[in-house]
Scaffold this active site. Structure first.
Site: not given
Lengths: 265, 400
Positions: B165, B295, B329
């Site tokens: 990620c 994040h 996400h």
């Protein structure tokens, strides 16, 4: 425009290639090349719980990374790294795709965590206790070239030692038929911006459109073509010969990487 | 790590469930909309929400690039067509030469959905995959970078960055180093990740996906909502006639956690190092940062660690939020998508409030904002962290 760095340590593992000194003997013809299944060491540097979970991709990457840093006498915890491979763990990928094709679709959480392309980089950071940056690349058959460029550029731009770890492992069937990598192979090189007491050579790289070099030995040429990380073999041959020279490494369809090697006396 | 030479974010585009193209994304952010919907993707039977981009599968690739046909590359194609981006890339190729423009694309799963589908269509006797299945140009991690390179007819170095990620945040680091080394003059950077069964069932197996739309920094947060996105930018050397208000890449900071494959360091040690490194690269103090795009995945452990790391560097007053409640996400595309959201923030003076979060966890000390704020924004920091304990922080700023 060229980029340059010093090579301070090398690690090699592959079919019939057990470490850098033995691989160097094979490449220079001092020892016959005897093809054999790649012997992968258990990553003793990992805690037992993590060690049990690691697959072949982690074993080959950590094996060569450790050889390169140890032979250079470097503190692995302080060194930035570049991991480059044409795929992640092929066996885990197969198991997940197989599970997803069943009605139950039960994916193992550990397998999923270890399916990421940066699995070897993650375990290397855990094993060495390194907080240093680690980049993780893929350029299909050009993955070695991409990793070489990135790690040499990082060494010269950020003026710090950088460890290149290029590696590939096989897929089991049925993916093996579509991507027939025969076995695991890894190459690691530690680059430093300045010459050190253990520097083996200064190398300079540039991107060019010239044709790439092959290996004179047919078996080594077959290996070079079969596994993306083995595209490093012409460079390893120059480093093993200890005489310096120039070679052209396979890269993208439109370009090659020209490498000039000057040995450190 | 020393100071870096700033680079110009010349053009950019982003497509996610929030909107296709930069304008749609901006308007959705202003309206505080979310693109998350109950998961009806493919044949997935998980009780969760996803950020699915509409009409991805209606997208057609050019005839000469049909072998790249898979959802991930269709999503990349959809995004490349927005905001005149393809024309912008051609203009960059004319300015610098095709061999002087590199391609750096982040992805975590690339076109693996194509292989998941092929495994359902194996020959019942031999087990072989169907004949039409193309591995190299769909499943392989490089596929999307190769697609973008060939689609844009660029001939410089090209690579996929795949560090889970953090992938498409780290592309900015690779691109800026190659520009600084002089191998290229400009870079097409970005990220593309698309919905697939591996990530939907994988995060579910780790009990990391929520059954509700994700609620970053909420006291009741219980996991992520997976999304998909493609976002791209042209990054190049600063021109002599730099215009005021242009968006610049000022700093990139990278680190590793040395802790765990799928859990962040509990005190956010790696996150702190990445943010410090980005500030050092940008020659900035923490007080110079006006807004932080987190994040902020919405898992209990990520938000706790990230909040601690931020408070220890920036204190408790710098406004921050996660846009993952709006976009989901987007994994390997998150770094690039959120970089483009930061660029929109700077250009439009918008700090986007985090949606879906109703009650901020009182134990999280970072200054999380739930309502949009309009203010002049000079500098923005964006965080991306990934499996394997890989961290990347980016700092963008306004020129002039």
């Amino acid at each position: 425009m060229k980029v340059s760095a010093y090579v301070g340590g090398i690690g090699v593992l592959g079919p019939g290639l057990n470490n850098w000194p033995q691989a160097a003997a094979v490449l220079t013809g001092r020892q016959a090349y005897v093809p054999a299944a790649t012997a992968l060491p258990s990553p003793a540097m990992l805690p037992p719980a993590e060690r049990r979970r690691t697959g072949r991709v982690v074993k080959v990457a950590l094996g060569v990374a450790l050889e390169a840093t140890s032979s250079a006498g470097a503190d692995a915890a302080q060194i930035a790294s570049v991991f480059s491979s044409s795929g992640s763990d092929g066996h885990i990928c197969h198991e997940i795709c197989q599970a997803l094709a069943l009605p139950t679709r039960e994916v193992s959480p550990t397998r999923f965590s270890n399916s990421v392309h940066n699995v070897a980089s993650g375990y290397w950071s855990i094993a060495t206790g390194s907080f240093a940056p680690s980049n993780v690349l893929c350029a299909f058959d050009a993955s070695f070239g991409a990793g070489l460029l990135e790690s040499m550029i990082q060494t010269s731009v950020d003026k710090r030692p950088v460890l290149l770890v290029a590696y590939d492992t096989e897929y089991p069937p049925p993916l093996h038929l579509k991507r027939p990598i025969p076995d695991a192979l890894g190459v690691a090189m530690l680059f430093t911006p300045e010459k050190g007491t253990r520097s083996l050579a200064r190398i300079e790289a540039t991107v060019t459109a010239e044709a790439c070099d092959s290996m004179a030995d047919p078996q080594l040429e077959a290996l070079r073509r079969a596994i993306p990380a083995a595209r490093a073999l012409p460079l390893l041959l120059l480093l093993a010969a200890g005489k310096g020279g120039r070679t052209l490494l396979e890269y993208l369809d439109v370009s090659r990487i020209a490498v000039q090697v000057d040995t450190c006396s | 790590m020393s100071a870096m030479t700033p680079l110009l974010l010349k053009e950019f585009t982003a497509s996610s469930c929030l909107g296709v193209g930069a304008d749609a994304t901006l308007h959705a952010l202003i309206a505080q909309r979310s693109g998350l919907k109950r998961c009806e993707f493919e044949s997935v039977n998980i009780d969760t929400y996803v950020g699915e981009v509409p009409d991805v599968d209606a997208q057609r690739l050019p005839a000469n690039l049909q072998k790249f046909n898979c959802r991930n590359n269709r999503l990349a194609e959809l995004a490349l067509q927005q905001d005149g981006f393809l024309e912008s890339v051609q203009a960059a190729a004319c300015r610098w030469g095709r061999r002087r423009v590199g391609v750096f694309i982040g992805t975590s799963t690339s076109g693996i959905l194509q292989t998941e589908l092929a495994y359902r269509a194996r020959d019942p006797d031999s087990g072989v995959l169907p004949p039409g299945f193309e591995y190299a140009t769909t499943h392989n991690t490089f596929s999307v970078a190769d697609y973008v390179r060939q689609r844009c007819r660029l001939e410089g170095p090209a690579v996929a960055v795949s560090s889970a990620c953090a992938s498409s945040a780290k592309v900015f680091g690779s691109a800026r180093r190659m520009i600084e080394a002089g191998l290229i003059d400009a870079a097409l950077v970005g990220g593309t990740d698309s919905l697939c069964l591996t990530t939907l069932y994988g995060f579910h197996s780790l009990q990391l996906s929520s059954t509700a739309p994700c609620r970053p920094f909420d006291v009741a947060r219980d996991g992520i909502s997976i999304g998909e996105a493609a976002a791209f930018a042209v990054l190049e050397r600063l021109p002599d006639d730099l215009q005021g208000g242009s968006v610049l890449l000022l700093g990139v900071g990278e680190s590793s956690d040395a802790y765990h494959m799928s859990a962040p360091h509990p005190e956010g040690q790696g996150a702190k190092r990445a943010m410090h490194a980005a500030l050092t690269a940008a020659s900035l103090e923490p007080s110079d940062v006006d807004y932080i795009n987190l994040h902020g995945t919405g898992t209990p452990s990520n938000d706790r660690a990230e909040s601690q790391a931020i408070t220890s560097i920036f204190g408790p007053t710098t406004p921050c939020s996660s846009t993952k409640g709006a976009t989901g996400h987007t994994l390997g595309a998150a770094g690039a998508l959120e970089a483009m959201i930061c660029a929109l923030s700077i250009k439009n003076g918008l700090m986007p409030g985090g949606v879906h979060t109703t009650r901020i966890d009182p134990t999280l000390t970072a200054h999380y904002i739930r309502e949009n704020r309009r203010a002049a924004i000079r500098r923005v920091l964006s965080n991306s962290f990934g499996f394997g304990g890989t961290n990347c922080s980016l700092i963008f700023g306004a020129a002039g």
